[in-house]
Design an enzyme around this catalytic site. Sequence first.
Site, mmCIF file in Angstrom:
data_model
loop_
_atom_site.group_PDB
_atom_site.id
_atom_site.type_symbol
_atom_site.label_atom_id
_atom_site.label_comp_id
_atom_site.label_asym_id
_atom_site.label_seq_id
_atom_site.Cartn_x
_atom_site.Cartn_y
_atom_site.Cartn_z
ATOM 1 N N GLU A 29 0.855 -1.193 0.000
ATOM 2 C CA GLU A 29 0.000 0.000 0.000
ATOM 3 C C GLU A 29 0.887 1.236 0.000
ATOM 4 O O GLU A 29 1.771 1.386 0.847
ATOM 5 C CB GLU A 29 -0.930 0.027 1.226
ATOM 6 C CG GLU A 29 -1.876 1.233 1.151
ATOM 7 C CD GLU A 29 -2.790 1.398 2.367
ATOM 8 O OE1 GLU A 29 -2.691 0.595 3.317
ATOM 9 O OE2 GLU A 29 -3.591 2.354 2.360
ATOM 10 N N GLU A 55 5.057 5.134 3.325
ATOM 11 C CA GLU A 55 4.524 6.467 3.614
ATOM 12 C C GLU A 55 5.678 7.460 3.690
ATOM 13 O O GLU A 55 6.800 7.083 4.015
ATOM 14 C CB GLU A 55 3.872 6.429 4.994
ATOM 15 C CG GLU A 55 2.507 6.981 5.217
ATOM 16 C CD GLU A 55 2.063 8.205 4.471
ATOM 17 O OE1 GLU A 55 2.806 9.199 4.440
ATOM 18 O OE2 GLU A 55 0.968 8.203 3.927
ATOM 19 N N ASP A 105 -2.011 12.036 -3.173
ATOM 20 C CA ASP A 105 -1.945 13.501 -3.264
ATOM 21 C C ASP A 105 -2.130 13.901 -4.729
ATOM 22 O O ASP A 105 -1.378 13.432 -5.592
ATOM 23 C CB ASP A 105 -0.581 14.000 -2.760
ATOM 24 C CG ASP A 105 -0.437 13.794 -1.251
ATOM 25 O OD1 ASP A 105 -1.465 13.758 -0.562
ATOM 26 O OD2 ASP A 105 0.711 13.659 -0.787
ATOM 27 N N LYS A 109 -2.125 21.826 -8.917
ATOM 28 C CA LYS A 109 -1.710 23.072 -9.576
ATOM 29 C C LYS A 109 -1.000 22.802 -10.902
ATOM 30 O O LYS A 109 -0.271 21.810 -11.026
ATOM 31 C CB LYS A 109 -0.754 23.844 -8.666
ATOM 32 C CG LYS A 109 -1.439 24.496 -7.507
ATOM 33 C CD LYS A 109 -0.490 25.468 -6.836
ATOM 34 C CE LYS A 109 -1.075 25.948 -5.517
ATOM 35 N NZ LYS A 109 -0.088 26.289 -4.534
ATOM 36 N N ASP A 141 -10.926 10.530 -5.234
ATOM 37 C CA ASP A 141 -12.082 11.404 -5.431
ATOM 38 C C ASP A 141 -11.805 12.412 -6.556
ATOM 39 O O ASP A 141 -12.690 13.141 -6.953
ATOM 40 C CB ASP A 141 -12.308 12.227 -4.152
ATOM 41 C CG ASP A 141 -11.087 13.086 -3.886
ATOM 42 O OD1 ASP A 141 -10.021 12.501 -3.590
ATOM 43 O OD2 ASP A 141 -11.157 14.324 -4.047
#
Length: 326
Positions: A29, A55, A105, A109, A141
Site C-alpha cells: 500500500e 509512507e 496527493d 496546480k 475522489d
Amino acid sequence: MIYQLGDFRFPDDPARLYPQTPERPWVLEVGFGDGHFWPHYARTFAQAPNYLGVELSGVSLLKAHRRLKDAGLENAILTKLPADVLVREVVPPRSLHEIVVNFPDPWPKAGHTDHRLLRAPFFRLAASRLRAGGAVLLTTDHDEYFEFACAEAEASGVMRVDQAQPPAAALETKYARKWRDLGLSAHHARFVPTAHPEVPGRAFTPYPENETDVPHAILTLPAAFAPTDFAKRTARAPARGPEWTVVLLDLFASLRRDGWVVQAHVVEEGLTQEVLIGVTGREDGTHLVRLARFGGPIITPGVKAAVGVVTGWLEEEGAQVTHRGY
Ligand SMILES: C[S@@+](CC[C@H](N)C(=O)[O-])C[C@H]1O[C@@H](n2cnc3c(N)ncnc32)[C@H](O)[C@@H]1O
C-alpha cells in the site's frame, strides 16, 4: 514492524521479510496515511496477506503502526520512504499481488504534475514488480487525477485499465470519509499489467559487515593539519556527479578519537541520505576516512562519492592519499 531503508536487502526476499507466512500473497500500500485501509482489507481474506506499507509522513507511520498492532496484524511491515525507491530497490521482479493507492496527493496546480506518483514510469516499474494476474488498485475522489492516471497507464504501454468497484476498505480510509462527508464520490480503476518489463534497481547495498568493504580512504595529513578551511569548502558549489549531488554540511571534532567527523548530505534520484564520514588517526600516523555506520546508511554511488568528496577536500588541504576504497 517498522523498517528503515537499512533493514532491507536490495532486492529483498518475501521469505526473509515474512518468515512465518512466506507462502501468502504480498500486498503493497502506497501512502497508507493513518492506516485505516489494511485492517479492513486484510479481514476480507481467509488469512491476512503479507503487507508492506510505504509512507512519507513519520506521524502517519506511528499512527498506522499502532493501528495494525492493535488489529493483531503481525505479518505487516511499514516504512517511511518514497514509494518509487522502495518498489525499485527492495521489491523483486514479479513478486507483488497488488499495489494499492488510496486517495493519492493530487498535486492539482498547473506545473506540479511531475510530483504525481501515477505517471508512466511508475506504471512500468509497477508492471515489472507485479506477478501475473496482479494489479495496481487506484481509488481517488479527484476527477482530473483519475483521468490523468488512466492516460499515463495507457501511455506506459504495459498496463490495461479496467474500471471496477473499489474494495469496501478503500472507502473507509481517513480521506475517503473526508470526501464522502463533503458529498464527493470516488473513482476506482484496476491497472493490470499486459507485460512485465525489466526495470533494474540501482547498485544499493546495506552497510557492509566486513570493515574493509565500507567506503574508505587512507591518507597522510600535512604536519600540524587543522581543518580551519572547512567553512570555505562547504560554501562552494555542491559536488555533482551524473546521478548524485553531495554537500558537505559540517565538521565536528571527535571527542572519542583523534580526528573529525564530517556531516554530508547526499541526494540521488528519489533518495536523500545524511551521512557521517569519520577522519580518524591511526597508530601509524596516517588517517582513515570512512563512512560511519551511524544512521544506517545505504551504500549507493552517491554515498561512495561523498567519501571521495571528503578525501578530495583533504587532498586540496595537502593530504597524500595512499589508498582509495570507494
Ligand atoms: C491524501 S493522503 C491519503 C492517505 C490515505 N491513503 C487515506 O486514504 O486516508 C496521501 C498520502 O500519501 C503519502 N505520500 C505521498 N507521496 C508519497 C510517496 N511518493 N511515497 C509514499 N507515500 C506518499 C502522503 O504522505 C499522504 O499521507
